[in-house]
Design an enzyme around this catalytic site. Structure first.
Site, PDB file in Angstrom:
ATOM      1  N   ILE B 205      54.941  10.314 -13.034  1.00 19.31           N
ATOM      2  CA  ILE B 205      56.306  10.225 -12.038  1.00 19.31           C
ATOM      3  C   ILE B 205      56.340   9.019 -11.153  1.00 19.31           C
ATOM      4  O   ILE B 205      54.900   9.280 -10.317  1.00 19.31           O
ATOM      5  CB  ILE B 205      56.320  11.246 -11.447  1.00 19.31           C
ATOM      6  N   GLU B 277      51.862  22.303  -4.134  1.00 24.69           N
ATOM      7  CA  GLU B 277      51.924  20.700  -3.879  1.00 24.69           C
ATOM      8  C   GLU B 277      52.702  20.639  -5.322  1.00 24.69           C
ATOM      9  O   GLU B 277      52.990  21.204  -6.289  1.00 24.69           O
ATOM     10  CB  GLU B 277      50.467  19.928  -4.141  1.00 24.69           C
ATOM     11  N   ASN B 292      47.117  25.081  -4.138  1.00 19.99           N
ATOM     12  CA  ASN B 292      45.219  25.072  -4.164  1.00 19.99           C
ATOM     13  C   ASN B 292      44.626  26.277  -2.951  1.00 19.99           C
ATOM     14  O   ASN B 292      46.030  26.642  -2.588  1.00 19.99           O
ATOM     15  CB  ASN B 292      45.428  23.951  -2.622  1.00 19.99           C
ATOM     16  N   ARG B 294      43.361  27.472  -0.755  1.00 22.36           N
ATOM     17  CA  ARG B 294      42.124  27.209   0.347  1.00 22.36           C
ATOM     18  C   ARG B 294      42.927  27.290   1.316  1.00 22.36           C
ATOM     19  O   ARG B 294      44.560  26.835   1.203  1.00 22.36           O
ATOM     20  CB  ARG B 294      40.903  26.298  -0.074  1.00 22.36           C
TER      21      ARG B 294
END
Lengths: 134, 501
Positions: B205, B277, B292, B294
């Site tokens: 992208i 994300e 993620n 965390r």
């Protein structure tokens, strides 16, 4: 102002030359009066326990420090940005310009590491030809 | 049983951050003193210190599962907080904690594994009809297979390491001819960095925005999202400045993407805090990139606009508590910006700038939060990252947040080191940033000058340099010995001076 005992003539000005060979001239005797493109005034140096050294110019504070120095070369960090200057007398400035014009036949080159770190091993010895890798 | 003591298996600002919340919750904290930085600031912020400063090990303790398990069993804590980096997304470590009856403050090993492996994450996303950039679902074994996939997807494509992260093991390929070589490079890099050569291919992208959603999930199946963070200001996939919310999202798009993030979390049986994300292209299509598992470096911007403490939420979830909040309780209030103040030489390609923090004066304005793991006198060494502090600033509107951040940056005073402060100022003053049109190519394509400087400041610096020169020559003339100056003395000069004695 005199510089050392050996100087025969009084130096009338000093020239700070930046990396792009831009000149900043300061008359001797050196004063705290400064003129920029559109401003004129006094520049002050202050120091306190909390902030360290800073300049005051037109009611604004500028943190300032010497990052590195080597002979007549200074790296100044002012307001977070560093500036490199070599300080020249009119005579040494002429010499600098002369050397600049003659430059071009450099044999030794300094290779700076792209970032700081620990050298673990040096795998090349003197005289070896190094080519760029992939 | 609820958590009464926590080992913080991390260092720096995040260790300080975790200790702060634990203190507020009445939880005892343990830190680990390492030989690499026995005087580190975070050690002053924990209740108890496990001293490993006499042990010189090649592997840092925060990466050493066996050593950590040994410590955990010796000090008998109830839980471990891994922070970010190190073992934060290591399913094996999480499992070992569970085996030894210690709570791992984070998601389950299964969720870490599934989401940590990008090919598995892609499969889960596909199954749950989450928008993905078109690409391969399984990992690819050889260059021919990669070429077949790329031809089908259409160039440009990106080859990504299945176990990757942080921009490593990634290659963008714009032409078919470049594929074979880049495939080889990506697999080698992936093998070296993650011990896993498997890669996959997906549509690249171009110039997207990087938008991530903070989610919060408990062990009882409740999942909510806390809005997004805009992290498009990146250099080589490293985030430098983040904000929440994003100027690019309408309330409708926020809801849609937020719901999608929640669905991914549900699909992987996720618990604890996590980040989903997305890439957002110029026509507002969004694609799931990765999750993620965390707490993230940039979590404070979400805390500032939601009023929540994410570390506290993580601990409560690890305790087995149910979320007390529902999606409709989450109201985004105002705007927050985070600047990462790193000891980096922006003028030299953002290389780490090592040295000692001689002076550090922090802004103390209202709405300013500073998360830092260092104090005056500390050094930035090559052993760890070069972060000095995170400056997080709030404003009622985006314009106000930008203005407040610029004000705070001008009061952030650091001596002895070069930092990213001038760079942050430049970004915040840039038109593409203020109007919100920027994307991940901002630094590469739009930012011509990396730092704010002006002619006037250069004149001041020149004046100061000249003054230094004069003062030194005067000292020399007075025959004062300046030991500082001798540091870089030229041998010719030294020789001459010695003869003159």
């Amino acid at each position: 102002m005199k510089f050392g005992k050996s100087s025969k003539n009084e130096i009338k000005k000093l020239i700070a030359v930046n990396a792009k060979r831009k000149r900043f001239e300061f008359p001797i005797p050196f004063t705290d009066a400064l003129k920029t493109k559109d401003k004129e005034g006094e520049i002050k140096i202050k120091e306190d326990e909390k902030h360290g050294t800073y300049l005051i110019w037109k009611n604004k504070k500028f943190p300032v420090e010497v990052l590195t120095k080597n002979q007549n070369r200074y790296e100044i960090l002012l307001n977070g940005i560093s500036y490199n200057f070599s300080i020249e007398t009119p005579t040494s400035y002429k010499r600098l310009k002369y050397l600049d014009d003659k430059a071009g036949s450099k044999k030794n080159e300094n290779l700076a590491a792209p970032m700081p770190g620990k050298i673990v091993e040096v795998l090349a010895e003197e005289g070896r030809e190094i080519r760029a890798g992939l | 049983m609820s958590i009464t003591s926590v080992l913080i298996a991390n260092r720096g600002e995040i260790a300080v951050r975790i200790a702060k919340t634990c203190k507020q919750m009445g939880i005892e904290t343990w830190g680990i003193k390492t030989s690499a930085e026995p005087k580190a600031h975070y050690l002053t912020q924990v209740d108890k210190v496990f001293d490993l400063s006499d042990v010189f090990s090649e592997v840092l303790v925060f990466l050493d599962v066996e050593k950590l398990m040994e410590i955990i069993n010796e000090i008998k804590v109830d839980a471990v907080h891994p922070g970010y980096g190190f073992l934060a997304e290591n399913a094996y470590f999480a499992q070992r904690c569970i085996n030894d009856n210690v709570k791992f403050i984070g998601p389950s090993p299964d969720a870490i594994h599934k989401m940590g492996n990008k090919t598995i994450a892609r499969q889960i996303a596909t199954k749950n009809e989450i928008p993905l950039a078109s690409g391969t679902i399984r990992s690819i074994r050889n260059a021919q297979e990669a070429k077949k996939a790329a031809d089908k997807i259409g160039y440009p494509v990106i080859i990504k390491a299945a176990s990757g992260g942080g921009g490593r093991g990634m290659r963008i390929v714009t032409k078919a001819e470049e594929l074979a070589q880049n495939f080889r490079l990506a697999t080698t890099e992936a093998e070296k960095a993650f011990n896993d050569p498997s890669v996959f291919v997906e549509k690249y992208i171009q110039n997207p925005k990087h938008i991530e959603f903070q989610i919060l999930a408990d062990e009882h199946g409740n999942v909510i999202h806390l809005g997004e963070r805009e992290c498009s200001i990146q250099r080589k996939h490293q985030k430098l400045l983040e904000e929440a919310p994003s100027p690019a999202l309408s309330p409708e798009l926020r809801k849609e993407m937020g719901d999608t993030a929640v669905r991914i979390a549900q699909a992987s049986n996720y618990s604890s805090a996590g980040t989903v994300e997305f890439l957002l292209d110029q026509s507002n299509n969004y694609y799931f990139m990765e999750m993620n598992t965390r707490i993230q470096v940039e979590h404070p911007v979400t805390e500032m606009i939601t009023g929540l403490d994410l570390i506290e939420q993580q601990i409560r979830v690890a305790n087995g508590e149910k979320l007390t909040l529902t999606q409709s309780d989450i109201k985004l209030n105002g705007w927050a910006i985070e600047c990462r103040i790193n000891a980096e030489d922006v003028q030299a390609g953002f290389s780490p700038y090592l040295g000692t923090i001689e002076k550090m004066v922090l802004p103390t304005d209202q709405y300013v939060r500073i998360d830092s793991g260092v104090v005056e006198g500390d050094t930035i060494s090559p052993n760890f990252d070069s972060m000095i502090a995170k400056l997080i600033v709030w404003g009622e509107t985006r314009d106000e947040a930008i203005a407040n951040t610029l004000k705070a940056l001008s009061k952030f005073w650091i001596k002895g080191l070069k930092t990213t402060i001038p760079f942050c100022k430049t970004v915040l003053n840039h038109k593409s940033f203020t109007n919100g049109s920027f994307n991940t190519s901002f630094i590469e394509n739009e930012l011509e000058i990396m730092h704010e400087s002006n002619n006037e400041e250069e004149i001041l610096a020149a004046w100061f340099a000249t003054l230094q020169y004069i003062e030194e020559r005067q000292k020399e003339a007075e025959n004062e010995v300046d030991f500082e100056q001798g540091k870089n003395i030229n041998p010719w000069v030294l020789n001459k001076r010695m003869k003159s004695f």
